[in-house]
Scaffold this motif. Sequence first.
Motif, short mmCIF file in Angstrom:
data_model
loop_
_atom_site.label_atom_id
_atom_site.label_comp_id
_atom_site.label_asym_id
_atom_site.label_seq_id
_atom_site.Cartn_x
_atom_site.Cartn_y
_atom_site.Cartn_z
N GLN A 101 0.83 -1.20 0.00
CA GLN A 101 0.00 0.00 0.00
C GLN A 101 0.87 1.25 0.00
O GLN A 101 1.88 1.33 0.68
N THR A 102 0.43 2.23 -0.78
CA THR A 102 1.16 3.50 -0.86
C THR A 102 0.81 4.37 0.34
O THR A 102 -0.36 4.52 0.68
N SER A 105 -0.11 10.80 0.79
CA SER A 105 0.70 11.90 0.29
C SER A 105 0.68 13.05 1.28
O SER A 105 -0.13 13.09 2.21
#
Length: 210
Positions: A101-102, A105
């Motif tokens: 999973q990223t 941001s």
Amino acid sequence: MAAATYLCFSPPISVSSLPSRKPNFVTPNLQTSQSRICTRIRCNIDLLGDFGARDPFPAEVESKFGDKVLGFSDTEHKILIPAAYALSLANQECTDISPNQTPLSDFEAKQLLFKVVGWRLANEDGVLKLQCTWKLKDFDCGVELINRIGKVVEGTGHLPSLHQLEQSNQVHAELWTPSIGGLSLNDFIVAAKIDQVKTSDLVPRKRVWA
């Protein structure tokens, strides 16, 4: 019969200046005087209009007027459970995080930061973290706060890093998700749950000068 409404014109005008065509919805009765002309109009409408709803009168309640309202007795009523994103963060549950999973941001983290109180974003070597510091009365109050936070977050499966600073009356908390190298929604959920911990009896009282 509807109540009479009086329209008065001042300064005085002459009868001849009034329109010769009579409106369909009024019956004018003109009375001339030296000072003014009053037109008495009887109408079946309320010029003030309806200012809003009111409570029913006792007689209306006794008549069960509500039972006479048109409707459908077989209407199906459903209670819809709001989607998770519509709930406050403190009411959400942490979910499993995949290593693929990223992380959130910088923009996403700043948006979620508005939903927690007293927390700040820290960027340590490119890794975003959530941090919060409490200044308390004394060392014992710091220990008590750590215990209270532990009870709130123990069932989340996502534990913060808690420790007392060199100043014995300060507690520092740090949240991030090491498996993805940054922040996840779980971090903000836990932060929101920690925000609900009672601290009013642990922090110093503010002095109020007369």
